[in-house]
Design a protein around this motif. Structure first.
Motif, PDB file in Angstrom:
ATOM      1  N   VAL A  24       1.045  -0.915   0.098  1.00 46.15           N
ATOM      2  CA  VAL A  24      -0.284   0.174   0.248  1.00 46.15           C
ATOM      3  C   VAL A  24       0.916   1.110   0.196  1.00 46.15           C
ATOM      4  CG1 VAL A  24      -1.678   1.629   1.001  1.00 46.15           C
ATOM      5  CG2 VAL A  24      -1.886  -0.754   1.313  1.00 46.15           C
ATOM      6  N   GLY A  25       1.218   1.585  -1.451  1.00 43.06           N
ATOM      7  CA  GLY A  25       2.277   2.918  -1.440  1.00 43.06           C
ATOM      8  C   GLY A  25       1.260   4.032  -2.014  1.00 43.06           C
ATOM      9  N   ASP A  26       1.671   4.661  -2.471  1.00 44.01           N
ATOM     10  CA  ASP A  26       0.886   5.619  -3.474  1.00 44.01           C
ATOM     11  C   ASP A  26       0.371   5.095  -4.121  1.00 44.01           C
ATOM     12  OD1 ASP A  26       0.516   8.393  -1.786  1.00 44.01           O
ATOM     13  OD2 ASP A  26       2.297   9.207  -3.696  1.00 44.01           O
ATOM     14  N   MET A  27      -1.350   6.396  -4.370  1.00 44.86           N
ATOM     15  CA  MET A  27      -1.661   5.398  -6.262  1.00 44.86           C
ATOM     16  C   MET A  27      -0.750   5.163  -7.170  1.00 44.86           C
ATOM     17  SD  MET A  27      -5.695   7.430  -6.314  1.00 44.86           S
ATOM     18  CE  MET A  27      -6.269   6.948  -4.350  1.00 44.86           C
ATOM     19  N   THR A  28      -0.200   6.229  -7.475  1.00 45.20           N
ATOM     20  CA  THR A  28       0.694   7.066  -8.167  1.00 45.20           C
ATOM     21  C   THR A  28       2.295   5.733  -8.788  1.00 45.20           C
ATOM     22  OG1 THR A  28       1.613   8.317  -6.823  1.00 45.20           O
ATOM     23  CG2 THR A  28       0.643   9.212  -8.689  1.00 45.20           C
ATOM     24  N   CYS A  29       2.579   4.650  -7.771  1.00 48.01           N
ATOM     25  CA  CYS A  29       3.942   4.058  -7.492  1.00 48.01           C
ATOM     26  C   CYS A  29       3.384   2.288  -6.926  1.00 48.01           C
ATOM     27  CB  CYS A  29       4.203   4.796  -6.782  1.00 48.01           C
ATOM     28  SG  CYS A  29       4.495   4.281  -5.264  1.00 48.01           S
ATOM     29  N   THR A  30       1.679   2.530  -6.638  1.00 54.96           N
ATOM     30  CA  THR A  30       1.471   0.972  -6.561  1.00 54.96           C
ATOM     31  C   THR A  30       0.543   0.547  -7.557  1.00 54.96           C
ATOM     32  OG1 THR A  30       1.518   1.869  -4.145  1.00 54.96           O
ATOM     33  CG2 THR A  30       0.029  -0.527  -4.509  1.00 54.96           C
ATOM     34  N   ALA A  31       1.271  -0.889  -8.438  1.00 58.00           N
ATOM     35  CA  ALA A  31       0.452  -1.798  -8.884  1.00 58.00           C
ATOM     36  C   ALA A  31      -0.621  -2.523  -8.309  1.00 58.00           C
ATOM     37  CB  ALA A  31       1.051  -2.183 -10.938  1.00 58.00           C
ATOM     38  N   ALA A  32      -1.124  -2.765  -9.565  1.00 58.36           N
ATOM     39  CA  ALA A  32      -2.606  -3.918  -8.242  1.00 58.36           C
ATOM     40  C   ALA A  32      -1.791  -5.357  -9.261  1.00 58.36           C
ATOM     41  CB  ALA A  32      -3.917  -3.821  -8.791  1.00 58.36           C
ATOM     42  N   VAL A  33      -2.405  -6.123  -8.771  1.00 59.40           N
ATOM     43  CA  VAL A  33      -2.542  -7.952  -8.975  1.00 59.40           C
ATOM     44  C   VAL A  33      -4.200  -7.774  -9.583  1.00 59.40           C
ATOM     45  CG1 VAL A  33      -0.337  -7.995  -8.345  1.00 59.40           C
ATOM     46  CG2 VAL A  33      -1.795  -8.779  -6.791  1.00 59.40           C
ATOM     47  N   LEU A  34      -3.783  -8.728 -10.567  1.00 59.90           N
ATOM     48  CA  LEU A  34      -4.918  -9.410 -10.519  1.00 59.90           C
ATOM     49  C   LEU A  34      -5.710 -10.902 -10.006  1.00 59.90           C
ATOM     50  CD1 LEU A  34      -5.083 -10.265 -14.656  1.00 59.90           C
ATOM     51  CD2 LEU A  34      -6.291  -8.210 -13.125  1.00 59.90           C
ATOM     52  N   SER A  35      -6.620 -10.709  -9.235  1.00 56.18           N
ATOM     53  CA  SER A  35      -6.498 -11.811  -7.690  1.00 56.18           C
ATOM     54  C   SER A  35      -7.999 -11.614  -7.693  1.00 56.18           C
ATOM     55  CB  SER A  35      -5.919 -10.641  -6.380  1.00 56.18           C
ATOM     56  OG  SER A  35      -6.225 -11.774  -4.972  1.00 56.18           O
ATOM     57  N   GLU A  36      -8.385 -13.229  -6.744  1.00 59.12           N
ATOM     58  CA  GLU A  36      -9.840 -13.746  -6.630  1.00 59.12           C
ATOM     59  C   GLU A  36      -9.491 -14.029  -5.121  1.00 59.12           C
ATOM     60  OE1 GLU A  36     -12.332 -13.940  -8.451  1.00 59.12           O
ATOM     61  OE2 GLU A  36     -11.300 -13.224 -11.082  1.00 59.12           O
ATOM     62  N   ALA A  37      -8.811 -13.415  -4.086  1.00 57.20           N
ATOM     63  CA  ALA A  37      -8.360 -13.604  -2.821  1.00 57.20           C
ATOM     64  C   ALA A  37      -9.087 -12.219  -2.405  1.00 57.20           C
ATOM     65  CB  ALA A  37      -6.541 -13.272  -2.301  1.00 57.20           C
ATOM     66  N   VAL A  38     -10.127 -12.816  -1.181  1.00 59.37           N
ATOM     67  CA  VAL A  38     -11.390 -12.330  -0.699  1.00 59.37           C
ATOM     68  C   VAL A  38     -11.064 -12.522   0.918  1.00 59.37           C
ATOM     69  CG1 VAL A  38     -12.876 -12.064  -2.219  1.00 59.37           C
ATOM     70  CG2 VAL A  38     -13.046 -14.085  -1.297  1.00 59.37           C
ATOM     71  N   SER A  39     -10.096 -13.210   1.279  1.00 57.83           N
ATOM     72  CA  SER A  39      -9.719 -13.679   2.807  1.00 57.83           C
ATOM     73  C   SER A  39      -8.441 -13.477   2.797  1.00 57.83           C
ATOM     74  CB  SER A  39     -10.801 -15.285   2.696  1.00 57.83           C
ATOM     75  OG  SER A  39      -9.549 -16.332   2.341  1.00 57.83           O
ATOM     76  N   LEU A  40      -8.009 -13.899   4.091  1.00 59.91           N
ATOM     77  CA  LEU A  40      -6.444 -14.098   4.050  1.00 59.91           C
ATOM     78  C   LEU A  40      -5.759 -14.905   4.011  1.00 59.91           C
ATOM     79  CD1 LEU A  40      -6.363 -12.043   8.408  1.00 59.91           C
ATOM     80  CD2 LEU A  40      -4.915 -11.032   5.799  1.00 59.91           C
ATOM     81  N   ASP A  41      -7.108 -16.055   4.970  1.00 59.75           N
ATOM     82  CA  ASP A  41      -6.561 -17.612   3.590  1.00 59.75           C
ATOM     83  C   ASP A  41      -6.041 -17.729   2.730  1.00 59.75           C
ATOM     84  OD1 ASP A  41      -6.261 -19.218   6.330  1.00 59.75           O
ATOM     85  OD2 ASP A  41      -8.432 -20.611   6.082  1.00 59.75           O
ATOM     86  N   ASP A  42      -7.136 -17.033   1.564  1.00 53.82           N
ATOM     87  CA  ASP A  42      -7.223 -16.520   0.126  1.00 53.82           C
ATOM     88  C   ASP A  42      -5.572 -16.229  -0.184  1.00 53.82           C
ATOM     89  OD1 ASP A  42      -9.420 -18.162   0.114  1.00 53.82           O
ATOM     90  OD2 ASP A  42     -10.232 -15.878  -0.455  1.00 53.82           O
TER      91      ASP A  42
END
Lengths: 299, 419
Positions: free
Chosen positions: A246-264
């Motif tokens: 969790v950096g800035d929006m300007t320097c943090t890329a997202a990853v495609l993910s379906e992980a909705v829980s801590l276990d995931d």
């Protein structure tokens, strides 16, 4: 029957370091970004000083480009634990003419944070800044000490570091110097996630998969937002994504993910093939990017 | 044990320049799937740029720009990987002649030493230094990895010759409790690192990784007496915990339990353990290595730097100590020099009374000396402003080591091992 307590060695080491910080320095502060590493630090600090309160404030250097979910989370955590929070804004440093906003395709306020941080250190006379950096994040970090002495200009001299022997920490400094302290130096990304899961620690929602407007550039997924520079041809699409840092929006890329829980999330990290900082756009600028920024006082 | 029940093993590595140490570590990371795609891509890109026709795994660990330019590692780097059973931390310490300091530093936090030997060169002066340092630090478990076996046709004779040369070194050493294991490997080709080599059917032992995995941290324990140096006194002064006065610290050597009779040093006051606390958990019996908070039955004087021990197991208390010292700073240590001596979390002032001897740079004997320069190791006598409560390093690593801090620069200048 006696219940034998067997420690988690990394947790025990981190608590030891946090207690050394509290004992050796007069005005320590915990640098809090709202990310999982600094949230983990808060939990470790709770454990280190219980039943007393955490004996130092949190400092958040706010770029103004944070994800709103992170800021909401920060405020609720501070309230719940009764912590003292100091916020200093990069916008103020810009308004005061101390730093200039970057322009163009890769514009980010990430490097501008350094000035705001150094000003806050001076303003509050902090002699120790506790951070959540880990040695496994990046090659240059692998050689960082647990107590890393910075000069009056916040600079890091990698050739002239104090050797750290056994678990004896030397925090003796001169007026004007300060020490960056890294209690979770020896944790890996997986260690942090497993700890968050086991301890059931709350984290900002953007760490979990959610629908978001994004666009693709250089093989990375960027948040489509007013703060992030986007060319007209870069098409915005909605995707299920999550963030690994969790950096800035300007320097943090997202990853495609379906992980909705801590276990995931933990299973995803176990199988993942892109390292955490691989999703940090600021490190891709050059191979030696992190080291260069650290020399000038970046965290 | 970590949260997932994995044990933690800390390893120090030592090798000379070009022994292939970085390659070995890179290979361990690669074979245990600890390198991520982006790191492998960076290695591929860099290997191509340099015109190599193989993957240069050493690029996985060489961190700093200056080092990449010189192509050698110059400081201690920490590297992490894990298997299903074990968490590993590797302190990658360089083997170059000037860098005794770095190996001592890396070895101080490690339970196991992996010493690399180039099969073509055999046992060299550097090998002796590395073994000497692992002995000085009392590392009880040493792995001798004989690397580049592919360049000597995987010859058993070469392996046996090196083993017998190394055994001759061991004969001469004064530390006989260590366990030494020899493993022939090729880091570049991945032979006997994580995969059993088909080229060396004569070697019947474990691969390096298998060997490191069967080690048990309990067997690497260093002492049998409980030592609890007080780091911080916790006094919440809240309504719920009005009279709470807890002594927090990390426990070393042996377990402690509620009800144990204890002595508080330096006062010598006796009391009993009333409670042991970890966060909001009350504990009856605590294993060494834990960072906990202890409360006592009686109102005794106890603050940071003091030590809680079981009654009858008190350590030595002296104002004059002798130690083997390794100088880790470019400023030399001289007779009459004054320093801040940090022993665990306790600090006293120390004055150098006498430098009795210095070990030859080839580590084969001792000589007279009036100072210790960077990377020198010698025997030194000190006088202290106040007594410290110590064990010999031989009996307790945590309570037998100290560092010296320069009064002017505040740099850590030496590390000492008390006799």
């Amino acid at each position: 029957m006696e219940n034998l307590f067997i420690p988690n060695p990394k947790e025990a080491e981190s608590i030891h370091i946090l207690r050394e910080v509290a004992a050796q320095f007069e005005r320590p502060v915990l640098l809090f970004s709202g990310g999982k590493d600094s949230i983990t630090l808060v939990r470790l600090a709770q454990k280190a000083f219980f039943p007393a309160k955490i004996p130092f404030p949190l400092l958040h250097v706010d770029t103004g480009h944070n994800f709103p979910e992170t800021i909401e989370f920060r405020d609720s955590l501070v309230k719940e634990l009764g912590l003292e929070l100091i916020v200093r804004n990069v916008q103020d440093s810009i308004d005061q003419g101390k730093v200039r906003e970057e322009r163009g395709r890769y514009a980010s306020r990430n490097t501008l944070q350094t000035t705001t941080l150094l000003d806050a250190i001076e303003e509050f006379k902090f002699d120790a800044c506790i951070g959540g950096a880990r040695r496994d994040e990046e090659k240059a970090r692998a050689k960082e000490r647990v107590f890393s002495v910075r000069d009056d200009f916040g600079q890091w001299d990698e050739k002239n570091q104090r050797p750290e022997l056994f678990d004896m920490l030397n925090g003796k400094i001169h007026v004007g110097q300060n020490v960056r302290c890294f209690p979770i130096s020896n944790w890996t990304e997986l260690d942090v996630w497993e700890y968050i899961r086991t301890e059931n620690i709350a984290i900002p929602s953007i760490y979990f998969a959610h629908k978001r407007e994004v666009f693709f550039r250089d093989g990375m997924i960027w948040t489509a937002n007013e703060h992030v520079f986007r060319e007209a041809h870069e098409e915005v699409v909605e995707k299920m994504v999550r963030f690994r840092t969790v950096g800035d929006m300007t320097c943090t890329a997202a990853v495609l993910s379906e992980a909705v829980s801590l276990d995931d999330v933990v299973s995803e990290i176990r199988l993942s093939t892109i390292s955490e900082r691989g999703a940090r756009i600021d490190d891709k600028r050059s191979e030696a990017a992190m080291e260069t920024r650290k020399k000038v006082g970046y965290f | 044990m970590d949260i997932q029940g994995r044990k933690l093993i800390k390893i120090a590595t030592a090798g000379s320049v070009d022994d292939g140490k970085s390659t070995l570590i890179g290979r361990l990371l690669y074979d245990t799937n600890s390198l991520t795609t982006d790191k492998i891509e960076a290695i591929e890109r860099n290997s191509r740029q340099r015109g190599y026709d193989y993957l240069d795994f050493s690029l996985a660990t060489d961190g700093l720009v200056a080092e990449r330019e010189q192509g050698i590692t110059i400081d201690v780097a920490h590297i992490y990987f894990n298997t299903d059973k074990t968490n590993f931390i590797v302190a990658d310490t360089p083997g170059h002649v000037e860098y005794t300091r770095n190996m001592v530093t890396g070895a101080s936090t490690s339970q196991v030493a992996v010493i690399l030997i180039d099969a073509r060169k055999g046992v060299i002066e550097q090998t002796y230094r590395h073994f000497f340092i692992s002995n000085l630090l009392r590392i009880s478990h040493v792995v001798v990895a004989i690397n580049k076996m592919d360049l000597v046709d995987y010859s058993e004779d070469v392996f046996l010759k090196i083993k017998s040369d190394f055994d001759a070194l061991v004969e001469k050493s004064n530390f006989n409790e260590e366990q030494i294991t020899f493993i022939p490997v090729s880091a570049l080709k991945g032979e006997n690192v994580t995969r059993k080599s088909e080229h060396m059917p004569w070697y019947l032992g474990n691969t390096l990784l298998d060997h490191l995995e069967i080690l048990e941290p309990e067997d690497l324990q260093e002492s049998s007496v409980a030592r609890f140096p007080v780091q911080y006194v916790i006094r919440p002064k809240t309504e719920a915990f009005h009279d709470f006065r807890g002594f927090s610290g990390k426990l070393y050597g042996h377990s402690l339990k509620v009800g144990d009779e204890v002595t508080v040093l330096p006062s010598g006051n006796r009391s009993k353990i009333k409670g042991i606390q970890f966060f909001d958990q009350q504990i009856d019996l605590v294993a060494p290595g834990s960072s906990v908070t202890i409360t006592l039955e009686d109102e005794v004087d106890c603050s940071r730097g003091d030590m809680i021990v079981r009654a009858g197991e008190e350590p030595s208390s002296e104002k004059a100590i002798s130690a083997t010292l390794c100088q880790v700073n470019s400023k030399a240590l001289k007779v009459g020099g004054k320093y801040i001596l940090q022993h665990g979390v306790n600090r006293v002032l120390a004055k150098v009374d006498q430098i009795e001897s210095r070990i030859h740079t080839d580590f084969t004997g001792t000589e007279e000396a009036d100072q210790l320069r960077l990377n020198d190791i010698g025997r030194v006598h000190f006088r202290l402003s106040k007594p410290i409560h110590f064990d010999s390093y031989q009996n307790s690593k945590s309570n037998g080591a100290f560092i010296l801090i320069d009064e002017g620069s505040y740099d850590t200048v030496s590390v000492g091992f008390i006799e």
